[in-house]
Design an enzyme around this catalytic site. Structure first.
Site, PDB file in Angstrom:
ATOM      1  N   GLY A 155     -23.003 -39.926   2.267  1.00  0.00           N
ATOM      2  CA  GLY A 155     -24.047 -39.223   1.692  1.00  0.00           C
ATOM      3  C   GLY A 155     -23.907 -38.978   0.342  1.00  0.00           C
ATOM      4  N   TYR A 194     -35.524 -33.225  13.281  1.00  0.00           N
ATOM      5  CA  TYR A 194     -34.404 -32.810  12.365  1.00  0.00           C
ATOM      6  C   TYR A 194     -33.785 -31.690  13.206  1.00  0.00           C
ATOM      7  CZ  TYR A 194     -32.389 -31.197   8.024  1.00  0.00           C
ATOM      8  OH  TYR A 194     -31.358 -30.865   6.927  1.00  0.00           O
TER       9      TYR A 194
HETATM   10  N1  LIG Z   1     -30.761 -30.376   0.708  1.00  0.00           N
HETATM   11  C1  LIG Z   1     -31.146 -29.066   1.517  1.00  0.00           C
HETATM   12  O1  LIG Z   1     -32.054 -28.323   1.129  1.00  0.00           O
HETATM   13  C2  LIG Z   1     -30.425 -28.975   2.842  1.00  0.00           C
HETATM   14  C3  LIG Z   1     -30.634 -27.953   3.510  1.00  0.00           C
HETATM   15  C4  LIG Z   1     -29.930 -27.799   4.692  1.00  0.00           C
HETATM   16  C5  LIG Z   1     -29.186 -28.913   5.224  1.00  0.00           C
HETATM   17  N2  LIG Z   1     -29.088 -29.785   4.635  1.00  0.00           N
HETATM   18  C6  LIG Z   1     -28.082 -31.055   5.233  1.00  0.00           C
HETATM   19  O2  LIG Z   1     -27.185 -31.465   3.927  1.00  0.00           O
HETATM   20  C7  LIG Z   1     -26.904 -32.991   4.258  1.00  0.00           C
HETATM   21  C8  LIG Z   1     -27.071 -33.433   2.960  1.00  0.00           C
HETATM   22  O3  LIG Z   1     -28.454 -33.173   2.247  1.00  0.00           O
HETATM   23  P1  LIG Z   1     -28.941 -33.902   0.829  1.00  0.00           P
HETATM   24  O4  LIG Z   1     -30.022 -32.927   0.487  1.00  0.00           O
HETATM   25  O5  LIG Z   1     -27.939 -34.035   0.104  1.00  0.00           O
HETATM   26  O6  LIG Z   1     -29.587 -35.099   1.579  1.00  0.00           O
HETATM   27  P2  LIG Z   1     -30.231 -36.214   0.838  1.00  0.00           P
HETATM   28  O7  LIG Z   1     -31.588 -36.862   1.611  1.00  0.00           O
HETATM   29  O8  LIG Z   1     -30.464 -36.212  -0.504  1.00  0.00           O
HETATM   30  O9  LIG Z   1     -29.016 -37.461   1.000  1.00  0.00           O
HETATM   31  C9  LIG Z   1     -28.774 -38.031   1.997  1.00  0.00           C
HETATM   32  C10 LIG Z   1     -27.955 -39.260   1.957  1.00  0.00           C
HETATM   33  O10 LIG Z   1     -27.642 -39.759   3.132  1.00  0.00           O
HETATM   34  C11 LIG Z   1     -28.025 -41.181   2.843  1.00  0.00           C
HETATM   35  N3  LIG Z   1     -28.222 -42.191   4.187  1.00  0.00           N
HETATM   36  C12 LIG Z   1     -29.392 -42.212   4.487  1.00  0.00           C
HETATM   37  N4  LIG Z   1     -29.331 -42.993   5.634  1.00  0.00           N
HETATM   38  C13 LIG Z   1     -28.054 -43.663   5.812  1.00  0.00           C
HETATM   39  C14 LIG Z   1     -27.348 -44.660   6.413  1.00  0.00           C
HETATM   40  N5  LIG Z   1     -27.810 -45.086   7.206  1.00  0.00           N
HETATM   41  N6  LIG Z   1     -26.078 -44.903   6.169  1.00  0.00           N
HETATM   42  C15 LIG Z   1     -25.530 -44.327   5.155  1.00  0.00           C
HETATM   43  N7  LIG Z   1     -26.019 -43.350   4.313  1.00  0.00           N
HETATM   44  C16 LIG Z   1     -27.525 -43.009   4.567  1.00  0.00           C
HETATM   45  C17 LIG Z   1     -28.942 -41.486   1.694  1.00  0.00           C
HETATM   46  O11 LIG Z   1     -28.560 -42.731   0.848  1.00  0.00           O
HETATM   47  C18 LIG Z   1     -28.739 -40.169   0.938  1.00  0.00           C
HETATM   48  O12 LIG Z   1     -28.118 -40.363  -0.364  1.00  0.00           O
HETATM   49  C19 LIG Z   1     -27.837 -33.435   5.223  1.00  0.00           C
HETATM   50  O13 LIG Z   1     -26.952 -33.414   6.359  1.00  0.00           O
HETATM   51  C20 LIG Z   1     -28.715 -32.282   5.111  1.00  0.00           C
HETATM   52  O14 LIG Z   1     -29.349 -32.167   6.680  1.00  0.00           O
HETATM   53  C21 LIG Z   1     -29.508 -30.046   3.157  1.00  0.00           C
END
Ligand SMILES: NC(=O)c1ccc[n+]([C@@H]2O[C@H](COP(=O)([O-])OP(=O)(O)OC[C@H]3O[C@@H](n4cnc5c(N)ncnc54)[C@H](O)[C@@H]3O)[C@@H](O)[C@H]2O)c1
Length: 318
Positions: free
Chosen positions: A8, A142
């Site tokens: 990711g 989620y």
């Molecule tokens: N951003 C927030 O506010 C937040 C808050 C709490 C938890 N999180 C967690 O942190 C982590 C990262 O979050 P983020 O905000 O960077 O998310 P994001 O959506 O910006 O990035 C997630 C990435 O996953 C990749 N992805 C999606 N499907 C895929 C697949 N099948 N195979 C490979 N890659 C794939 C996408 O290309 C994307 O770049 C996640 O687990 C999210 O749940 C984020």
């Protein structure tokens, strides 16, 4: 941590974590893995990059063995609002992806960072000073994948000795990459609209109070937890961490201190409002503070000042 794999890596967190880890551990030692979303030059040109679907276990295995990886930051997930539109796909990517990474971590002795979320709580959870150990009964797909992920990480630690560690991130605010379809995205979008249009129409109610954190603190938390002595970690999976807690109206007031003409209005999206209403308003993060000395740097005022400064430079340059 010597050889690190980040899944990711092109997302909101990954695009900031990757350069920080490359600077700290050496560019060649941090392998960025993306999928579909095009990586920025900072990721593509500063170290190894591969495009792999997280459900392709063999391709992931090859990367881990080819690069002799010892630590994985597993950031792939569909986020809350997107997941609600495609629940089965969210389960497939979030759970089968994590399961692949856990199996690989077991086979090749990797330590694993997994980002859980405030979404791992639900409407039955006490919303104020939400305890570290409390009711976790989310009503979103989620959130269900996040609780399941925490439990699975604990299971792999207890059953197989895998060094799994995770935090419950609140909403994250950043300026490098737009967020990927979560419920707290308003807290990023508002800055772009404040600088470009002097006005923002918010999809959450004005009084929707939620935990939040500025990205530099989130990056620091992930690295600090993975570098902590394992002996000090009692909870391991699913540490509550927070830096600030505010509602859209409070964020708008803080922005107005810098942009006096800024105005906000509200057109509530019932789906995202219902998700937000099921989440805690403010978590108790004393376990993280005690067990691995978690200490955020950015307050609401400091975050707003820095966001406006960095984003206005970025907008002018584009
Ligand atoms: N951003 C927030 O506010 C937040 C808050 C709490 C938890 N999180 C967690 O942190 C982590 C990262 O979050 P983020 O905000 O960077 O998310 P994001 O959506 O910006 O990035 C997630 C990435 O996953 C990749 N992805 C999606 N499907 C895929 C697949 N099948 N195979 C490979 N890659 C794939 C996408 O290309 C994307 O770049 C996640 O687990 C999210 O749940 C984020």
């Amino acid at each position: 941590m010597k050889k690190i794999l980040i899944t990711g890596a092109t997302g909101q967190i990954g695009s900031e974590l990757t350069p920080v880890l490359r600077k700290k551990f050496g560019s060649e030692n941090v392998i960025a893995v993306g999928h579909k979303r095009k990586p920025g030059r900072e990721i593509l040109e500063t170290g190894p990059y591969s495009s792999v679907d997280i459900r392709d276990k063999q391709a992931l295995q090859r990367l881990v063995t080819d690069h002799d990886v010892d630590t994985v930051f597993h950031l792939v997930s569909l986020l809350s609002a997107v997941a609600e539109e495609q629940p089965q796909r969210a389960w497939d990517i979030n759970m089968n992806g994590l399961s692949n990474i856990l199996e690989i971590s077991r086979e090749y002795h990797c330590a694993l960072f997994f980002p859980s979320s405030i979404a791992a709580f639900g409407p039955l959870t006490p919303p104020d000073n939400t305890p570290q150990d409390t009711i976790q009964h989310p009503n979103t797909i989620y959130g269900i994948t996040k609780v399941s992920g925490e439990l699975l990480c604990d299971y792999y630690h207890r059953r197989f000795g895998v060094d799994t560690r995770s935090v419950r991130f609140p909403g994250l605010i950043s300026h490098k990459v737009l967020p990927g379809g979560g419920t707290t995205d308003y807290a990023v979008h508002i800055f772009y609209h404040a600088l470009k249009d002097n006005h923002y129409t918010c999809f959450l109610r004005s009084d929707t109070q939620l935990d939040m954190m500025y990205m530099p603190d989130a990056i620091q938390a992930a690295i600090q937890l993975m570098e902590s002595d394992r002996e000090g970690l009692i909870h391991r999976n699913g540490y509550n961490i927070t830096a600030m807690s505010f509602a859209p109206a409070q964020l708008a007031e803080e922005i107005k201190k810098h942009i006096p003409d800024f105005t906000i209005s509200y057109t509530v999206d019932p789906v995202r409002q219902a998700i937000a209403d099921s989440w805690p308003r403010h978590m108790d993060d004393r376990s993280a503070r005690k067990e691995w000395q978690w200490a955020p740097q950015y307050t609401l005022a400091a975050m707003v000042e820095d966001m406006l400064d960095k984003l206005s430079h970025r907008i002018k340059a584009s």
